[in-house]
Design an enzyme around this catalytic site. Structure first.
Site, PDB file in Angstrom:
ATOM      1  N   ILE A  16     -50.634 -35.045  25.997  1.00 34.99           N
ATOM      2  CA  ILE A  16     -50.020 -35.475  27.255  1.00 34.99           C
ATOM      3  C   ILE A  16     -49.050 -34.400  27.752  1.00 34.99           C
ATOM      4  CG2 ILE A  16     -48.490 -37.253  28.225  1.00 34.99           C
ATOM      5  CD1 ILE A  16     -49.585 -39.110  25.868  1.00 34.99           C
ATOM      6  N   CYS A  17     -49.026 -34.170  29.081  1.00 33.88           N
ATOM      7  CA  CYS A  17     -48.007 -33.322  29.715  1.00 33.88           C
ATOM      8  C   CYS A  17     -48.164 -31.868  29.249  1.00 33.88           C
ATOM      9  CB  CYS A  17     -46.626 -33.906  29.423  1.00 33.88           C
ATOM     10  SG  CYS A  17     -45.218 -33.097  30.204  1.00 33.88           S
ATOM     11  N   ILE A  18     -47.171 -31.304  28.554  1.00 42.12           N
ATOM     12  CA  ILE A  18     -47.229 -29.924  28.076  1.00 42.12           C
ATOM     13  C   ILE A  18     -47.909 -29.832  26.702  1.00 42.12           C
ATOM     14  CG2 ILE A  18     -44.957 -29.914  26.943  1.00 42.12           C
ATOM     15  CD1 ILE A  18     -46.428 -27.026  29.031  1.00 42.12           C
ATOM     16  N   THR A  40     -53.854 -35.386  29.858  1.00 43.80           N
ATOM     17  CA  THR A  40     -53.362 -35.975  31.122  1.00 43.80           C
ATOM     18  C   THR A  40     -52.034 -35.305  31.460  1.00 43.80           C
ATOM     19  OG1 THR A  40     -52.919 -38.073  32.289  1.00 43.80           O
ATOM     20  CG2 THR A  40     -52.096 -37.918  30.040  1.00 43.80           C
TER      21      THR A  40
END
Lengths: 220, 220
Positions: free
Chosen positions: B135-137, B191
């Site tokens: 997720i994210c980074i 995501t």
């Protein structure tokens, strides 16, 4: 657009705001067309707990700076709350509520609210008929702030905390993590969340979403 | 019952795990009949940030003890991860991933994973065909750990982070907060979440729920 104030008491269930309940409230609010403003006291926590060992660390941490972790920096000092013309108040739980915002953890029904502006705001909201949503142990703070107002509220099972509420003239209702209790007359909505320690997080979120939906319905 | 490992990197988006993404992953996992085990390094954070002022505080904090705030104490040191026979791995984002778990924040595509057991676990999972959700980074960490494996992944918009992934032989796909990218061949699901700073939390949760559902489907 309606404005909802959310009050946090730190970041971590043993010494601050219960993180999952706080995030759950923001998630439920995000699904409504409302403005959300988050507040926390710019003051030291009463205690800092190591959440792995469950022991006090002896550190000093600032409630506002820790709550800002949940708020992603978009937060204001609690002293600004009185300046805001807001329509409803939501308060997640965690020991921070009962230690950093009031003295319920140490003094039960004899306790008091630690920030005069918070006491005044809750008293003012109640007399204006603006709704309050309180999660987990936060109903105990509302019960202290509105002693004698004969609130209906839930703190989950009927334990020691419920008994303290009865001493203040309130009526306690037993609920499960995915349920709420609605006090239509006093416009106070409560849900037990992590008063049930091992509750599945999606059931806690179900209860919090019902609470937020009901509070927003009450604004009208 | 399937076992899912979740790796946290602290508690707070500027120096640890992104809190909302971590809670979102646990909420989405809670809706499945799986066992969840949470891990974090028992080591000092690289930095501690005041999330109100956005300045470094000079304090020292332990990644495991801080992540335990999100885990409500139910967490184990990362060194125990290799002992666990788990079916999938989920990693929320936050600067902690890029600072405490690997050196991506400082070194980009030249960076490396700071914990050998984590590098080995990710390499092992990939060769076993066990799915990873990032997720994210966090996809950047997976990209570092699996350099040259020609992953498909998303870090949201096509910015500097995406460029670093291309240097490692991966392909970047642009997505929105409520979307995922599925690399069916490598079993990597990603995501962007708070790669979009101001994303509405319910859209972030929508993306994370899609990611978790897809990872669990991939276990089969």
């Amino acid at each position: 657009m309606k404005t909802i104030a959310v009050i946090l008491s730190g970041c971590g269930y043993l010494d601050g705001a219960e993180i999952r309940e706080s995030v759950g409230a923001l998630w439920a609010l995000s699904q409504h067309d409302v403005e959300v403003k988050i507040f926390a006291p710019d003051a030291p926590q009463v205690v800092v707990m190591n959440h792995y060992t469950h022991k006090a660390t002896g550190e000093t941490r600032n409630i506002l700076a820790e709550a800002a972790r949940i708020a992603r920096g978009k937060i204001e000092p609690l002293s600004h709350l009185s300046d805001l013309d807001y329509d409803a108040l939501i308060m997640p739980g965690g020991f921070g509520v009962a230690k950093n915002l009031c003295t319920f953890a140490a003094e039960g029904a004899s306790g008091s609210i630690l920030y005069k502006e918070l006491q005044n705001d809750i008293t003012g909201m109640h007399s204006d008929g603006r709704p309050i949503g309180a999660i987990c142990i936060a109903p105990a703070l509302i019960g202290l702030a509105l002693k004698g107002k004969k609130l209906e509220l839930t703190l989950g099972a009927d334990g020691a905390e419920a008994e303290e509420m009865r001493k203040l003239g309130h009526t306690h209702f037993v609920t499960k993590p995915n349920e709420i209790h609605v006090d239509e007359k006093n416009k106070v909505v409560t849900t037990p969340a992590y008063m049930y320690d091992g509750a599945p997080i999606h059931e806690v979120f179900e209860g919090i979403k019902k609470l937020v939906d009901e509070v927003i319905r009450m604004i009208g």
